[in-house]
Design an enzyme around this catalytic site. Structure first.
Site: not given
Length: 432
Positions: A22-23, A118, A123, A307, A399
């Site tokens: 995903k990233n 999230c 951030r 994560d 997600r």
């Protein structure tokens, strides 16, 4: 309301295929805005709400995006209609802010709302803005929007990031691809997803060197074009299945997992007494003996991934002894602890550290995912809890995990979503 229901106690055994990262997909979708001509094709993209949401963002800019269940994303960005991204889309996910760098580089302007995502802590986008300003842009923040513009092309320069920021590295790197001259990004993030983005940018005609180190050099070019790219496997999904094997005392082959991307997790699992074997096509995890407590500190890559902090904390909640989990990156990333306590976990929070005292058993309860990785941790806890666990808030899990329930079920877990048509848990139990 859709939930995940789990009856714990099943040892996971078998093989599971890791989806595309995903990233890696998200910044590549954003980078496709740089292509003034041609078609971008991304292969191996997982079907996730985060990816769908970013697709909506770039569509709102006039870009054509087609997504297939087979994992192919096709993008045509030749005709941009606007350089302003809508608030109602950007507020859903932080990665939406990555459209700023490509828009600035290609058109000389962007107007993007401050991003959402999230709720795991502050951030800020100050390092993104620092990169844009160093490249010659004027940037302002008003009424919840960040707006930047430059007359003519951006100018290559040296950018030193004050903190190791994945997002700022990505946005600065994308913006610099069309700048005049050379840009050097110092103190750059080193994640494998940044290397994957650099490979895609180079396939588009960019000149990016040094990705994966803390100094990235970009020689600006006049224009970029579409390209075909296959994304790397998702190291966080892979790590989650590795921890799932460990917490259930299982034997699982995680197909597609890349050992070098997960070396810190592999080291910690081995320290805990888990057998971890590197294979040419994946990683095998066996946990057939009692595990030992460990101490973990999250750090920027190649350190231990933030994560995977929540899943490992869930694992340690079942390991006899005291483990200390220290979160150095985000201040609000222990929100899963209160939910794990509902299942019987013994965890105390002291500043940035969680003191985990392993318990003989967890018990099923109704719990709520507060963010993506917290949701994964609660699912893993449910795999070993006595009785039934109901996980709410699974929109967070959707997600970032492609069919997490289905993949765990293939490994033998008694788990289902309430929007699936399967027998009740009391009937499933007769198969044990």
């Amino acid at each position: 309301m859709t939930t995940i229901k789990i009856r714990g106690g099943q040892r996971l055994v078998g093989s599971v295929q890791v989806s595309g990262a995903k990233n890696a997909v998200l910044p590549i979708i954003a980078a496709s805005l740089l292509a003034e001509k041609g078609i971008t094709i991304i292969e191996g993209a997982p079907y996730l709400t985060d990816i769908e949401n970013l697709a909506h963002v770039v569509r709102s800019l006039g870009v054509k995006v087609e997504m297939s269940p087979a994992g192919r994303v096709q993008i045509i960005a030749e005709n941009l209609a606007t350089t302003e991204a809508p608030y109602e889309l950007v507020r859903k996910m932080r990665a939406s802010f990555w459209v700023a760098g490509p828009l600035l580089a290609r058109t000389g302007h962007f107007r993007v709302p401050l991003p959402g995502g999230c709720n795991i802590g502050e951030r800020p986008v100050d390092q993104h803005i620092k990169g844009f300003e160093a490249l010659g842009a004027e940037v302002s923040i008003e009424h919840g929007y960040v707006e930047g513009h430059v007359n003519g092309r951006l100018k290559g320069t040296t950018v030193y990031l004050d903190i190791v920021s994945v997002g700022a590295t990505i946005n600065t790197m994308m913006a610099a691809t069309l700048a005049e001259g050379q840009t050097i990004i110092e103190n750059a993030a080193k994640e494998p997803e940044i290397v994957d983005l650099a490979n895609y940018l180079n396939a588009m005609g960019a000149s990016v060197r040094g990705a994966g180190t803390d100094v990235i050099r970009i020689e600006g070019v006049e224009s970029l074009h579409g390209a075909t790219h296959t994304v790397i496997p998702d190291r966080i999904e892979a790590g989650t299945f590795m921890v799932a094997a460990a917490i259930t005392g299982g034997n699982v082959f995680v197909e597609g997992a890349i050992y070098n991307h997960l070396s810190s997790l592999c080291a910690k699992l081995r320290e805990a007494g888990v057998d971890v074997e590197d294979d040419i096509s994946g990683i095998r995890v066996r946990a057939d003996k009692p595990l030992k407590p460990i101490d973990v500190k999250t750090l920027p890559y190649p350190g231990f991934p933030t994560d995977l902090q929540a899943p490992v904390l869930a694992l340690m909640s079942r390991v006899n002894g005291v483990s200390i989990i220290t979160e150095t990156l985000y201040e609000n990333r222990f929100m899963h602890v209160s939910e794990l306590r509902r299942m019987g976990a013994e965890v105390k929070i002291e500043g940035r550290s969680a003191i985990v005292e392993g318990v003989p058993k967890l018990t099923g309860a109704s719990v709520t995912a507060t963010d993506l990785r917290a949701g994964a941790a609660l699912v893993l806890a449910g795999l070993v809890a006595e009785g039934e666990t109901i996980v709410n808030g699974i929109e967070h899990i959707d997600r970032g995990y492609n069919d997490l329930v289905g993949k765990l079920r293939t490994l033998g877990a008694h788990i289902f979503r309430t929007d699936d048509y399967v027998p009740p848990l009391k009937l499933v139990s007769s198969q044990s």
